[in-house]
Scaffold this motif. Sequence first.
Motif, PDB file in Angstrom:
ATOM      1  N   UNK A   1       0.831  -1.188   0.000  1.00  8.05           N
ATOM      2  CA  UNK A   1       0.000   0.000   0.000  1.00  8.05           C
ATOM      3  C   UNK A   1       0.876   1.252   0.000  1.00  8.05           C
ATOM      4  N   UNK A   2       0.599   2.186  -0.900  1.00  8.56           N
ATOM      5  CA  UNK A   2       1.404   3.397  -0.959  1.00  8.56           C
ATOM      6  C   UNK A   2       0.886   4.407   0.048  1.00  8.56           C
ATOM      7  N   UNK A   3       1.792   5.243   0.522  1.00  9.03           N
ATOM      8  CA  UNK A   3       1.382   6.272   1.490  1.00  9.03           C
ATOM      9  C   UNK A   3       0.482   7.281   0.777  1.00  9.03           C
ATOM     10  N   UNK A   4      -0.554   7.758   1.462  1.00 10.00           N
ATOM     11  CA  UNK A   4      -1.441   8.730   0.815  1.00 10.00           C
ATOM     12  C   UNK A   4      -0.693  10.020   0.529  1.00 10.00           C
ATOM     13  N   UNK A   5      -1.043  10.648  -0.568  1.00  9.99           N
ATOM     14  CA  UNK A   5      -0.422  11.908  -0.937  1.00  9.99           C
ATOM     15  C   UNK A   5      -0.802  12.962   0.098  1.00  9.99           C
ATOM     16  N   UNK A   6       0.177  13.721   0.599  1.00  9.74           N
ATOM     17  CA  UNK A   6      -0.186  14.733   1.591  1.00  9.74           C
ATOM     18  C   UNK A   6      -0.966  15.862   0.928  1.00  9.74           C
ATOM     19  N   UNK A   7      -1.811  16.534   1.668  1.00 10.82           N
ATOM     20  CA  UNK A   7      -2.587  17.611   1.066  1.00 10.82           C
ATOM     21  C   UNK A   7      -1.694  18.789   0.722  1.00 10.82           C
ATOM     22  N   UNK A   8      -2.154  19.587  -0.246  1.00  7.72           N
ATOM     23  CA  UNK A   8      -1.393  20.771  -0.651  1.00  7.72           C
ATOM     24  C   UNK A   8      -1.404  21.808   0.488  1.00  7.72           C
ATOM     25  N   UNK A   9      -0.547  22.811   0.339  1.00  6.22           N
ATOM     26  CA  UNK A   9      -0.420  23.872   1.329  1.00  6.22           C
ATOM     27  C   UNK A   9      -1.737  24.671   1.416  1.00  6.22           C
ATOM     28  N   UNK A  10      -2.226  24.951   2.612  1.00  8.01           N
ATOM     29  CA  UNK A  10      -3.450  25.751   2.708  1.00  8.01           C
ATOM     30  C   UNK A  10      -3.222  27.164   2.174  1.00  8.01           C
ATOM     31  N   UNK A  11      -4.198  27.684   1.447  1.00  6.02           N
ATOM     32  CA  UNK A  11      -4.076  29.049   0.931  1.00  6.02           C
ATOM     33  C   UNK A  11      -5.097  29.977   1.575  1.00  6.02           C
ATOM     34  N   UNK A  12      -6.057  29.384   2.288  1.00  3.11           N
ATOM     35  CA  UNK A  12      -7.119  30.212   2.847  1.00  3.11           C
ATOM     36  C   UNK A  12      -7.561  29.594   4.173  1.00  3.11           C
ATOM     37  N   UNK A  13      -7.785  30.444   5.159  1.00  2.00           N
ATOM     38  CA  UNK A  13      -8.397  29.987   6.402  1.00  2.00           C
ATOM     39  C   UNK A  13      -9.671  30.809   6.580  1.00  2.00           C
ATOM     40  N   UNK A  14     -10.775  30.144   6.896  1.00  2.68           N
ATOM     41  CA  UNK A  14     -12.041  30.850   7.060  1.00  2.68           C
ATOM     42  C   UNK A  14     -12.620  30.516   8.425  1.00  2.68           C
ATOM     43  N   UNK A  15     -13.335  31.454   8.996  1.00  4.56           N
ATOM     44  CA  UNK A  15     -13.944  31.168  10.291  1.00  4.56           C
ATOM     45  C   UNK A  15     -15.121  32.072  10.595  1.00  4.56           C
ATOM     46  N   UNK A 104      -4.900  24.750  -1.774  1.00  5.87           N
ATOM     47  CA  UNK A 104      -5.134  25.266  -3.126  1.00  5.87           C
ATOM     48  C   UNK A 104      -5.766  24.217  -4.033  1.00  5.87           C
ATOM     49  N   UNK A 105      -5.371  22.977  -3.840  1.00  5.17           N
ATOM     50  CA  UNK A 105      -5.931  21.911  -4.683  1.00  5.17           C
ATOM     51  C   UNK A 105      -6.171  20.670  -3.840  1.00  5.17           C
ATOM     52  N   UNK A 106      -6.960  19.790  -4.381  1.00 11.05           N
ATOM     53  CA  UNK A 106      -7.216  18.521  -3.698  1.00 11.05           C
ATOM     54  C   UNK A 106      -7.420  17.429  -4.723  1.00 11.05           C
ATOM     55  N   UNK A 127     -10.297  19.238  -6.812  1.00 13.20           N
ATOM     56  CA  UNK A 127      -9.639  20.022  -7.850  1.00 13.20           C
ATOM     57  C   UNK A 127      -9.112  21.337  -7.288  1.00 13.20           C
ATOM     58  N   UNK A 128      -9.144  22.372  -8.117  1.00 13.23           N
ATOM     59  CA  UNK A 128      -8.587  23.659  -7.698  1.00 13.23           C
ATOM     60  C   UNK A 128      -9.602  24.446  -6.862  1.00 13.23           C
ATOM     61  N   UNK A 129      -9.068  25.169  -5.887  1.00 17.47           N
ATOM     62  CA  UNK A 129      -9.932  26.002  -5.051  1.00 17.47           C
ATOM     63  C   UNK A 129     -10.034  27.396  -5.672  1.00 17.47           C
ATOM     64  N   UNK A 130     -11.244  27.849  -5.995  1.00 17.08           N
ATOM     65  CA  UNK A 130     -11.373  29.227  -6.478  1.00 17.08           C
ATOM     66  C   UNK A 130     -11.255  30.192  -5.284  1.00 17.08           C
ATOM     67  N   UNK A 131     -10.028  30.573  -4.953  1.00 13.71           N
ATOM     68  CA  UNK A 131      -9.742  31.241  -3.679  1.00 13.71           C
ATOM     69  C   UNK A 131     -10.582  32.504  -3.487  1.00 13.71           C
ATOM     70  N   UNK A 132     -10.542  33.369  -4.481  1.00 16.61           N
ATOM     71  CA  UNK A 132     -11.218  34.654  -4.313  1.00 16.61           C
ATOM     72  C   UNK A 132     -12.729  34.473  -4.161  1.00 16.61           C
ATOM     73  N   UNK A 133     -13.289  33.591  -4.999  1.00 14.47           N
ATOM     74  CA  UNK A 133     -14.741  33.374  -4.961  1.00 14.47           C
ATOM     75  C   UNK A 133     -15.181  32.789  -3.619  1.00 14.47           C
ATOM     76  N   UNK A 134     -14.370  31.865  -3.100  1.00 10.97           N
ATOM     77  CA  UNK A 134     -14.737  31.241  -1.822  1.00 10.97           C
ATOM     78  C   UNK A 134     -14.610  32.261  -0.680  1.00 10.97           C
TER      79      UNK A 134
END
Lengths: 322, 305
Positions: A1-15, A104-106, A127-134
Amino acid sequence: MTAPEPPARPVLVCGEVRTGLLPSLHALDVRAATQLLRLRSDDHVLVSERPVPRVLSPEILTGVDCPLPAAGGARNRAVGTVAARAALTSGRVLQTTAYVSLPATGPDARRPWGQYLVRPGLAEPFGRLPVRAVAEGVLRGARRGELDLGIIAENLSARLVRHPLLDHRTPFKSRRTRMRWVARRVPEGDKAALERFTLAEDGLRTVELRLPDGVAAAAAAGMCEDLALHDWLLTTLAHMLDDSRLAAADGPAAVLALRPAVDHLLHLWMPRAHVDRSLTAVWDALEEAPGFTRQWQTQVQRIRDQLALQAIPLLHRALSPS
Amino acid sequence: MLIFAASDKGGTGRSVTGANLAYRRALAGDHVCYLDFDFGSPTAAAVFDVLDARAAAEDRGLHAYLAGEAGEPARIDVWARTEHPVLRDLPPGTGRLELFPGDLSGGEFAATGENLHRCVDLLLRLDGEYDLILVDLSAGRSYAVDMVLAATARPEMRAVVSRWLVFHRWTRQHVTAAAHLAFGPRGIVAGGVARGHDEDALRAGVRFVRSGVPDLESPLWSQVTPTQSAWMRRTDEDLRQLASVLGAGHRTVLGTVPLDPVLQWREQLITDEDVVVSQIANRETWEALGELAHRLTDDKCWEQA
């Protein structure tokens, strides 16, 4: 079993933060506050006694798999967990926060659930996160079916308020505020900054931040809690002054109406006290304009002056020979 | 404080009188909110003249909130959003007046579990914010009535004072129906006891409001024939006796709203302008509404009947 790909760097935090008076006649002491905020048995409640007592709950997670709110109708599903926590300042002001980091992506397919659970407070887009729209969508507010951080914060707040420790006899009427915030990640070494802070109707505030990589999302949440706390204090005191009709009414009645402020609020003003050091500079901008502390001090001085004026006749009577 | 406005039948002036009470308390300086729990046919937006704002909140009304479909129920600042010209010009010291609209659509749902939790959360939260919370319930022993009876029986609600107004017109059928709604075997008190309320405490918090009552001393009726006058007085007396026998006698009445065409036909707030400037409304109506609004929180009027 291959190790899962780590997630990309976060580009946005919302709260989103909800801030309001704890529905209890007396402020909770630290012991009771700790009991209230023990949301999980396997994690500690954090207590800081100085300069103003603040109790912070452990974080709880909510699993999500739903579209993100996005301006312009861009549909983007995200899967992961939202972190939520509660803070009680001076046993008086209750805040609940829900926040999430977005990379940024998933991957284009859902991962096994365990892989999301090991990254608390992170939700991956398809896929890609539409940063500004979100970012715009979050500040505008979620529509039905979209990821709604407000509901998560609200549910936590409702759960705490139902706790049998609370007697629901509030010492004065006040409104809660809601603060929605988004923090865009900038390269490490760049300065953290407050880009926008707006007051909308119905107790809604929106905040946009720049957050350097390397500063934890929890620190941004703490910064926004501090901001929301002081904004709530200012707003609540201003409403109290309005309601007391100091300008129109005369005599002790108007001043008595301000007594809850003296009893419960005036000693809570302590900006930056519990903010991560990397983010304290954000506050400086607010102190310059609109000048949070300046406005607070003016209001406090007004209340103290009124109390002093009311005391003069009493003093006079006490000293004059009867 | 929570005030529940109930009625057995439609056409009792419950919504329009309730809205006028909310309005008068806000004018007197209280922060007031009005919750439209009349889910089948929400009318409050029309009474407060905020129809546009109402339409904007289409899917975020109280029904959607209680059913868990909206995180936060919509609220409308009446002073800011009303189309009514007089209401936009307020004296200093006026309190907030906010409307939580019902939904235009929305079927029945159970008054248990999560729905009930949300109802309790909302009432508790609003109690921390407003001096007076007026809840307009749909006519009859509706599920809205069941829900608030269950909510107010919860232990976390024990510090919140709640009172009930049962509206009825001044006719035999209305008096009988209102007394049944309050004290009958399927009524508010019985339903409350079944959900854990203390019977005496709940009963002590129920008052009747008689609406559309002709004031026989008013000049309006001074031209009737002696026979008509005698008949009216006899009927009025009969109704009083009936009400008294059914437990809705004068000691359980919080107030009486006179028969006033403006209130009946316009179904809107009566402002001092209607009384003083255009003079279309009767001063008696204005005064009766003011007195009733005052009595909502006057504990002397709520001592054991």
